[in-house]
Design an enzyme around this catalytic site. Structure first.
Site, PDB file in Angstrom:
ATOM      1  CB  CYS A  34      -2.996  -0.377   9.679  1.00 41.50           C
ATOM      2  SG  CYS A  34      -3.541   0.078   8.034  1.00 41.50           S
ATOM      3  CB  CYS A  56      -4.430   4.641   5.277  1.00 43.43           C
ATOM      4  SG  CYS A  56      -4.210   3.224   6.363  1.00 43.43           S
ATOM      5  CG  ASP A 103       0.569   2.732   4.427  1.00 42.58           C
ATOM      6  OD1 ASP A 103       0.317   3.521   3.494  1.00 42.58           O
ATOM      7  OD2 ASP A 103      -0.296   2.238   5.171  1.00 42.58           O
ATOM      8  CB  CYS A 159      -1.032  -0.014   1.125  1.00 44.31           C
ATOM      9  SG  CYS A 159      -0.458  -0.626   2.687  1.00 44.31           S
TER      10      CYS A 159
END
Lengths: 177, 152
Positions: B106, B63, B39, B37
């Site tokens: 996450c 995010c 990140d 993603c």
């Protein structure tokens, strides 16, 4: 649905986006509900679901990350949150530095610094896309080639994230200037 | 997707954003990321001689859930011993923040960041001990080695 087959184009990373957009528009027009007035309900439903697929395919193919992911899936290589393995520490360090530099330039409203960061990241984007293309678009490309392209795909996501934030920063500075 | 109130709170008022001195021997740094993603998350701890985390900082580009997970992690880390910190599980973060299944990764990232910061701190401490006691080791170890040579 595989977006390449939906639009009837060869599965490649390097594509003429203008040509594909034209194809998408032609197909959308042909599938428009106006063209199906007075047709049986089953046919209207079919056209509608086909039109949704065509939309989705265009949305996927115009984005280089999503396009590469579609090519991975075609090659049978799973992509997504928990399927791709760990990131290269050197890449993480570099991306952390670049993102922090971008935040600083944005906070300081330093247009020149922002432009420099964006220019070098755009160059990098082109390099990474070329690497991916060399993996995917070889005439005898295999699933192993696709798998070997995973790190480059990860890098491309980081690069795109950076450029998204940079473009928000550019808008912000542009509005003020 | 709808974020929980707690995620929004951490996202809007992140706790402990910033950096600690990476060169400091009492600071451990964890840098982790999710290439799927895009990140990247940095989590740092500062540890007292007694082995208690006295400060924690993070910086996350990602995010809302990734930011909230790392922000919450720094809150939890302060005042904990290294062993207590090591016992923090991503599922506790999921529970506290009400993360939906698609955002569980996450919390995994935050747990990885904690573990890798602790590991970095321990590596630095081991290196410091090794550097502080070179004479003791250098003095005792070569002798058996020399003895082996004599035997031959």
């Amino acid at each position: 649905m595989d977006p390449f087959s939906v639009l009837g184009i060869p599965p490649r990373l390097s594509l003429d986006l203008g040509e594909i957009e034209k194809r998408y528009r032609d197909l959308s027009r042909a599938l428009h509900p106006d063209k199906f007035v007075g047709r049986p309900a089953s046919e209207r439903r079919m056209a509608l679901s086909k039109a949704i697929e065509v939309n989705e395919a265009w949305r996927t193919l115009k984005d280089p990350v999503k396009r590469a992911e579609a090519l991975m899936r075609r090659a049978g290589v799973p992509v997504g949150e928990t399927k791709e393995g760990a990131a290269d520490p050197a890449l993480l360090m570099e991306m952390m530095e670049q993102r922090e530099a971008l935040s600083e330039a944005r906070a300081a409203r330093d247009k020149a610094a922002l432009d420099r960061l964006v220019a070098s990241m755009r160059e990098r984007e082109q390099r990474v896309i070329a690497t991916l293309a060399s993996r995917f678009d070889a005439p005898d490309g295999s699933a192993d080639d696709a798998k070997a392209a995973l790190p480059a795909l990860g890098e491309l996501r980081y690069v795109r994230r950076f450029l998204e934030e940079a473009s928000a920063a550019e808008d912000e500075l542009g509005e003020a200037g | 997707m709808a974020y929980s109130d707690k995620v929004i709170d951490h996202y809007e008022n992140p706790r402990n954003v910033g950096a600690l001195d990476k060169g400091d021997d009492t600071v451990g740094t964890g840098l982790v990321g999710a290439p799927a993603c895009g990140d990247v998350m940095r989590l740092q701890i500062k540890v007292t001689d007694e082995g208690v985390i006295e400060d924690a900082k993070f910086k996350t580009f990602g995010c809302g859930s990734a930011i909230a997970s790392s922000s919450l992690a720094t809150e939890w880390l302060k005042g904990k011993s290294l062993d207590q910190a090591e016992a923090i599980k991503n599922t506790q973060i999921v529970e506290e923040l009400n993360l939906p299944p698609v955002k569980i990764h996450c919390s995994v990232l935050a747990e990885d960041a904690i573990k890798s910061a602790i590991e970095d701190y321990r590596r630095k401490q081991a290196a410091r001990r090794a550097a502080r006691e070179p004479k003791a080791e250098a003095g005792s170890e070569p002798q058996p080695a020399a003895g082996v040579l004599h035997d031959r």
